[in-house]
Design a protein around this motif. Structure first.
Motif, PDB file in Angstrom:
ATOM      1  N   UNK A   1      -0.486   7.328   7.289  1.00 43.12           N
ATOM      2  CA  UNK A   1      -0.375   7.733   5.901  1.00 43.12           C
ATOM      3  C   UNK A   1      -1.471   7.150   5.031  1.00 43.12           C
ATOM      4  N   UNK A   2      -1.833   5.907   5.313  1.00 39.51           N
ATOM      5  CA  UNK A   2      -2.856   5.228   4.516  1.00 39.51           C
ATOM      6  C   UNK A   2      -4.232   5.840   4.758  1.00 39.51           C
ATOM      7  N   UNK A   3      -4.598   6.029   6.027  1.00 35.61           N
ATOM      8  CA  UNK A   3      -5.923   6.554   6.346  1.00 35.61           C
ATOM      9  C   UNK A   3      -6.082   8.009   5.898  1.00 35.61           C
ATOM     10  N   UNK A   4      -5.056   8.819   6.147  1.00 32.79           N
ATOM     11  CA  UNK A   4      -5.125  10.221   5.735  1.00 32.79           C
ATOM     12  C   UNK A   4      -5.131  10.321   4.209  1.00 32.79           C
ATOM     13  N   UNK A   5      -4.335   9.492   3.562  1.00 36.57           N
ATOM     14  CA  UNK A   5      -4.316   9.499   2.105  1.00 36.57           C
ATOM     15  C   UNK A   5      -5.644   9.098   1.513  1.00 36.57           C
TER      16      UNK A   5
ATOM     17  N   UNK B   1       0.823  -1.201   0.000  1.00 38.70           N
ATOM     18  CA  UNK B   1       0.000   0.000   0.000  1.00 38.70           C
ATOM     19  C   UNK B   1       0.867   1.266   0.000  1.00 38.70           C
ATOM     20  N   UNK B   2       2.061   1.203   0.575  1.00 40.53           N
ATOM     21  CA  UNK B   2       2.975   2.339   0.506  1.00 40.53           C
ATOM     22  C   UNK B   2       3.519   2.506  -0.914  1.00 40.53           C
ATOM     23  N   UNK B   3       3.720   1.394  -1.609  1.00 37.00           N
ATOM     24  CA  UNK B   3       4.119   1.465  -3.017  1.00 37.00           C
ATOM     25  C   UNK B   3       3.022   2.122  -3.850  1.00 37.00           C
ATOM     26  N   UNK B   4       1.763   1.734  -3.547  1.00 36.19           N
ATOM     27  CA  UNK B   4       0.629   2.340  -4.253  1.00 36.19           C
ATOM     28  C   UNK B   4       0.509   3.828  -3.924  1.00 36.19           C
ATOM     29  N   UNK B   5       0.895   4.200  -2.699  1.00 43.04           N
ATOM     30  CA  UNK B   5       0.893   5.617  -2.334  1.00 43.04           C
ATOM     31  C   UNK B   5       1.860   6.380  -3.229  1.00 43.04           C
TER      32      UNK B   5
ATOM     33  N   UNK C   1      -6.507  19.038  10.704  1.00 41.58           N
ATOM     34  CA  UNK C   1      -5.325  19.123  11.548  1.00 41.58           C
ATOM     35  C   UNK C   1      -5.358  18.115  12.678  1.00 41.58           C
ATOM     36  N   UNK C   2      -6.525  17.935  13.301  1.00 48.22           N
ATOM     37  CA  UNK C   2      -6.668  16.966  14.386  1.00 48.22           C
ATOM     38  C   UNK C   2      -6.499  15.541  13.874  1.00 48.22           C
ATOM     39  N   UNK C   3      -6.993  15.284  12.666  1.00 51.89           N
ATOM     40  CA  UNK C   3      -6.830  13.945  12.078  1.00 51.89           C
ATOM     41  C   UNK C   3      -5.359  13.647  11.830  1.00 51.89           C
ATOM     42  N   UNK C   4      -4.650  14.613  11.272  1.00 53.21           N
ATOM     43  CA  UNK C   4      -3.215  14.432  11.017  1.00 53.21           C
ATOM     44  C   UNK C   4      -2.454  14.253  12.325  1.00 53.21           C
ATOM     45  N   UNK C   5      -2.876  14.962  13.370  1.00 49.58           N
ATOM     46  CA  UNK C   5      -2.198  14.882  14.669  1.00 49.58           C
ATOM     47  C   UNK C   5      -2.477  13.582  15.401  1.00 49.58           C
ATOM     48  N   UNK C   6      -3.396  12.766  14.893  1.00 50.27           N
ATOM     49  CA  UNK C   6      -3.784  11.519  15.573  1.00 50.27           C
ATOM     50  C   UNK C   6      -2.963  10.322  15.131  1.00 50.27           C
ATOM     51  N   UNK C   7      -1.850  10.552  14.418  1.00 50.58           N
ATOM     52  CA  UNK C   7      -1.022   9.440  13.965  1.00 50.58           C
ATOM     53  C   UNK C   7      -0.193   8.813  15.066  1.00 50.58           C
ATOM     54  N   UNK C   8       0.275   9.612  16.023  1.00 51.56           N
ATOM     55  CA  UNK C   8       1.013   9.153  17.207  1.00 51.56           C
ATOM     56  C   UNK C   8       2.196   8.232  16.877  1.00 51.56           C
ATOM     57  N   UNK C   9       2.804   8.412  15.707  1.00 48.81           N
ATOM     58  CA  UNK C   9       3.971   7.613  15.361  1.00 48.81           C
ATOM     59  C   UNK C   9       3.690   6.392  14.509  1.00 48.81           C
ATOM     60  N   UNK C  10       2.413   6.063  14.282  1.00 46.57           N
ATOM     61  CA  UNK C  10       2.081   4.882  13.470  1.00 46.57           C
ATOM     62  C   UNK C  10       2.061   5.328  12.007  1.00 46.57           C
ATOM     63  N   UNK C  11       3.239   5.403  11.406  1.00 48.17           N
ATOM     64  CA  UNK C  11       3.399   6.028  10.091  1.00 48.17           C
ATOM     65  C   UNK C  11       2.638   5.315   8.986  1.00 48.17           C
ATOM     66  N   UNK C  12       2.640   3.988   8.995  1.00 41.30           N
ATOM     67  CA  UNK C  12       1.996   3.258   7.892  1.00 41.30           C
ATOM     68  C   UNK C  12       0.490   3.480   7.888  1.00 41.30           C
TER      69      UNK C  12
ATOM     70  N   UNK D   1      -1.711  14.877   1.367  1.00 45.79           N
ATOM     71  CA  UNK D   1      -1.767  14.831   2.832  1.00 45.79           C
ATOM     72  C   UNK D   1      -1.404  13.449   3.365  1.00 45.79           C
ATOM     73  N   UNK D   2      -1.708  12.399   2.576  1.00 42.75           N
ATOM     74  CA  UNK D   2      -1.304  11.056   2.973  1.00 42.75           C
ATOM     75  C   UNK D   2       0.210  10.932   3.025  1.00 42.75           C
ATOM     76  N   UNK D   3       0.890  11.454   1.996  1.00 42.47           N
ATOM     77  CA  UNK D   3       2.351  11.435   1.989  1.00 42.47           C
ATOM     78  C   UNK D   3       2.936  12.256   3.121  1.00 42.47           C
ATOM     79  N   UNK D   4       2.327  13.405   3.400  1.00 40.75           N
ATOM     80  CA  UNK D   4       2.801  14.259   4.486  1.00 40.75           C
ATOM     81  C   UNK D   4       2.623  13.570   5.840  1.00 40.75           C
ATOM     82  N   UNK D   5       1.464  12.950   6.043  1.00 38.48           N
ATOM     83  CA  UNK D   5       1.207  12.254   7.306  1.00 38.48           C
ATOM     84  C   UNK D   5       2.192  11.106   7.510  1.00 38.48           C
ATOM     85  N   UNK D   6       2.469  10.367   6.435  1.00 40.54           N
ATOM     86  CA  UNK D   6       3.448   9.282   6.496  1.00 40.54           C
ATOM     87  C   UNK D   6       4.811   9.817   6.926  1.00 40.54           C
ATOM     88  N   UNK D   7       5.249  10.918   6.332  1.00 36.53           N
ATOM     89  CA  UNK D   7       6.556  11.476   6.638  1.00 36.53           C
ATOM     90  C   UNK D   7       6.616  12.045   8.056  1.00 36.53           C
ATOM     91  N   UNK D   8       5.518  12.652   8.507  1.00 40.57           N
ATOM     92  CA  UNK D   8       5.480  13.205   9.872  1.00 40.57           C
ATOM     93  C   UNK D   8       5.754  12.114  10.902  1.00 40.57           C
TER      94      UNK D   8
END
Length: 301
Positions: A209-213, A40-44, A195-206, A220-227
């Protein structure tokens, strides 16, 4: 408004209903989950390649990543030291520590996977209209497996409730991240719910990124993954430096990864007393990532 949230949250709940005691079956599920994350990251990466004017979108990704990473991380690090003062945790000074380079390489592999998808998408003369649909179906399967993993993590409700430090760390991370999410949204002039959705990643990058994307698009999915990936890479460096004097801060900054990826370095640099705290805080945050993220995504829609 909640139809999209239910559509994605349902497979997670269904997976949570399956208790599995067979270790071989759990190993198969863990391996399948890892491979699905890579797919799924490849598809991203492919979806990023399908964007018009990728150069301008890349600037947006960098801007969003830098803003939220600095603001959310800053809010976390301002609040976490209070736990060390109010609820001090004793650590052991250990000499043998895991090499950071090998652990950092695992994170860099994920960046390489996204990058390979981006490069192939830009170079190959193929249509990419199928990528979004494929990502959604793989996401459903992935969430089902993640639900099974959470159910069979080995933690009981009693173990979670007894560990006050782990619960407090998780609560502080959630609260301070929400503040950071709102500040980041104000700086970038976007919806506070986004902003709150992006802030809810808590370090779970995969998963982040998938849910936000899936909700807000590949930018925003790519940005969330990188954050969240940057959070993990910084945590790998920060934990050995901080855990001696500020163990709760070190464990808290690791976020959801404290129960899996960064747990070995927490144990090797802080001792076994840090392990239950890390597992409980990491488990709670992992459980909250899909719940909070999907909730705020539904409000932003």
């Amino acid at each position: 408004m909640f139809s999209g949230m239910l559509f994605i949250f349902t497979p997670l709940c269904i997976g949570y209903l399956f208790p599995i005691s067979n270790t071989k079956k759990l190993d198969v599920i863990n391996r399948a989950t890892s491979w699905l994350i890579y797919v799924i990251l490849f598809l991203m990466g492919l979806s990023l390649a399908a964007l018009d004017n990728f150069g301008s979108h890349f600037k947006t990704i960098i801007t969003v990543t830098a803003t939220f990473f600095i603001v959310i991380g800053g809010c976390n690090l301002l609040c976490l030291p209070l736990i060390d003062k109010l609820m001090p945790l004793k650590t052991e000074q250990l000499k043998n520590q895991l090499p950071l380079s090998s652990m950092a390489m695992e994170s860099l592999k994920l960046i390489a996977v996204v990058g390979s998808g981006l490069v192939l998408g830009l170079l190959l003369p193929i249509g990419l209209g199928w990528v979004e649909t494929a990502s959604e179906w793989i996401l459903i399967i992935l969430l089902f497996f993640i639900g099974i993993q959470l159910r069979n993590s080995g933690l009981t409700l009693k173990q979670i409730l007894v560990n006050k430090q782990g619960m407090t760390i998780a609560a502080v991370i959630v609260a301070s991240s929400m503040v950071g999410g709102i500040i980041g949204a104000l700086i970038l002039d976007i919806s506070p719910y986004k902003g709150l959705a992006i802030a809810s990643g808590f370090g779970w990058y995969s998963l982040a990124g998938i849910l936000i994307g899936d909700a807000f698009g590949p930018v925003y999915g790519g940005a969330s993954f990188m954050i969240e990936l940057l959070r993990e890479l910084v945590a790998l460096i920060m934990i050995p430096m901080l855990i001696g004097k500020r163990p709760c801060t070190a464990i808290g900054y690791a976020g959801a990864t404290a129960m899996d990826f960064t747990l070995p370095i927490i144990q090797s640099s802080g001792g076994v007393r840090c392990v239950p705290v890390a597992i409980v805080s990491g488990f709670i945050l992992s459980l909250l990532v899909p719940v909070l993220m999907l909730f705020f995504v539904s409000l932003a829609g």
